[in-house]
Write a protein that holds these residues in place. Structure first.
Motif, PDB file in Angstrom:
ATOM      1  N   UNK A   1       4.782   4.074   3.714  1.00 27.61           N
ATOM      2  CA  UNK A   1       3.586   4.904   3.623  1.00 27.61           C
ATOM      3  C   UNK A   1       3.146   4.924   2.165  1.00 27.61           C
ATOM      4  N   UNK A   2       1.854   4.978   1.969  1.00 32.29           N
ATOM      5  CA  UNK A   2       1.284   4.837   0.627  1.00 32.29           C
ATOM      6  C   UNK A   2       0.281   5.947   0.375  1.00 32.29           C
ATOM      7  N   UNK A   3       0.096   6.229  -0.882  1.00 31.42           N
ATOM      8  CA  UNK A   3      -0.833   7.302  -1.230  1.00 31.42           C
ATOM      9  C   UNK A   3      -1.456   7.053  -2.582  1.00 31.42           C
TER      10      UNK A   3
ATOM     11  N   UNK B   1      -6.725   9.653 -14.352  1.00 34.40           N
ATOM     12  CA  UNK B   1      -5.834   8.513 -14.136  1.00 34.40           C
ATOM     13  C   UNK B   1      -5.423   8.556 -12.662  1.00 34.40           C
ATOM     14  N   UNK B   2      -5.604   7.426 -11.998  1.00 36.54           N
ATOM     15  CA  UNK B   2      -5.299   7.334 -10.572  1.00 36.54           C
ATOM     16  C   UNK B   2      -3.974   6.591 -10.397  1.00 36.54           C
ATOM     17  N   UNK B   3      -3.096   7.194  -9.609  1.00 36.06           N
ATOM     18  CA  UNK B   3      -1.759   6.656  -9.388  1.00 36.06           C
ATOM     19  C   UNK B   3      -1.560   6.285  -7.916  1.00 36.06           C
ATOM     20  N   UNK B   4      -0.886   5.195  -7.734  1.00 37.07           N
ATOM     21  CA  UNK B   4      -0.464   4.761  -6.413  1.00 37.07           C
ATOM     22  C   UNK B   4       0.985   5.208  -6.206  1.00 37.07           C
ATOM     23  N   UNK B   5       1.338   5.587  -4.986  1.00 34.89           N
ATOM     24  CA  UNK B   5       2.693   6.033  -4.685  1.00 34.89           C
ATOM     25  C   UNK B   5       3.122   5.490  -3.327  1.00 34.89           C
ATOM     26  N   UNK B   6       4.428   5.358  -3.147  1.00 32.35           N
ATOM     27  CA  UNK B   6       4.945   4.799  -1.897  1.00 32.35           C
ATOM     28  C   UNK B   6       6.239   5.492  -1.495  1.00 32.35           C
ATOM     29  N   UNK B   7       6.474   5.487  -0.198  1.00 33.91           N
ATOM     30  CA  UNK B   7       7.751   5.960   0.315  1.00 33.91           C
ATOM     31  C   UNK B   7       8.050   5.223   1.622  1.00 33.91           C
ATOM     32  N   UNK B   8       9.320   5.038   1.878  1.00 33.05           N
ATOM     33  CA  UNK B   8       9.701   4.394   3.135  1.00 33.05           C
ATOM     34  C   UNK B   8      10.150   5.430   4.154  1.00 33.05           C
ATOM     35  N   UNK B   9      10.727   6.514   3.644  1.00 34.90           N
ATOM     36  CA  UNK B   9      11.211   7.557   4.530  1.00 34.90           C
ATOM     37  C   UNK B   9      10.605   8.887   4.118  1.00 34.90           C
ATOM     38  N   UNK B  10      10.224   9.669   5.104  1.00 31.71           N
ATOM     39  CA  UNK B  10       9.617  10.964   4.840  1.00 31.71           C
ATOM     40  C   UNK B  10      10.646  11.908   4.234  1.00 31.71           C
ATOM     41  N   UNK B  11      10.262  12.554   3.130  1.00 27.76           N
ATOM     42  CA  UNK B  11      11.178  13.488   2.464  1.00 27.76           C
ATOM     43  C   UNK B  11      10.482  14.793   2.136  1.00 27.76           C
ATOM     44  N   UNK B  12       9.322  14.986   2.699  1.00 25.43           N
ATOM     45  CA  UNK B  12       8.598  16.214   2.450  1.00 25.43           C
ATOM     46  C   UNK B  12       7.124  15.927   2.264  1.00 25.43           C
ATOM     47  N   UNK B  13       6.296  16.937   2.444  1.00 24.77           N
ATOM     48  CA  UNK B  13       4.848  16.709   2.306  1.00 24.77           C
ATOM     49  C   UNK B  13       4.490  16.296   0.884  1.00 24.77           C
TER      50      UNK B  13
END
Length: 120
Positions: free
Chosen positions: A33-35, A92-104
């Motif tokens: 998941x990406x944000x 400044x715009x940042x991209x973020x990623x996670x493979x497993x949900x760990x919180x909102x």
């Protein structure tokens, strides 16, 4: 370790558009998941948009009418299309990623950021 590299920032006039890109190093990109987040000078980091591995998207309420998040798994890239830009979008715009949900709104990997400046 996932490496994220943002690009596409720059200077744009109010009312203009920009498309940000974030390329990921991870070969299993499609399971992440990406944000996008942003941080303006002197302000806290703000959530902008999220897209799940299943391409479900959600947005900050104040931005959903102007910003669109998409992903291209074949290119390991997530995009943020921004339209009708306003000076208050400067950040400044940042991209973020996670493979497993760990919180909102919690992500494990972050890019270095790309500057977006909107002139009035």
């Amino acid at each position: 370790q996932v490496h994220l590299t943002e690009s596409g920032g720059g200077l744009v006039q109010a009312g203009g558009s920009l498309r940000l890109s974030c390329a990921a190093s991870e070969r299993t990109f499609d399971s992440y998941s990406l944000a996008w987040f942003r941080q303006a000078p002197g302000k806290e980091r703000q959530f902008v948009a999220h897209i799940s591995w299943g391409r479900n998207a959600d947005y900050a309420d104040s931005l959903k009418d102007r910003f669109t998040i998409t992903r291209d798994n074949a290119k390991n890239t997530v995009y943020l299309q921004m339209t009708s830009l306003k000076p208050e979008d400067t950040a400044v715009y940042y991209c973020a990623a996670r493979q497993h949900y760990s919180g909102p709104r919690r992500y494990d990997y972050w890019g270095q950021g790309t500057q977006v400046t909107v002139s009035s």
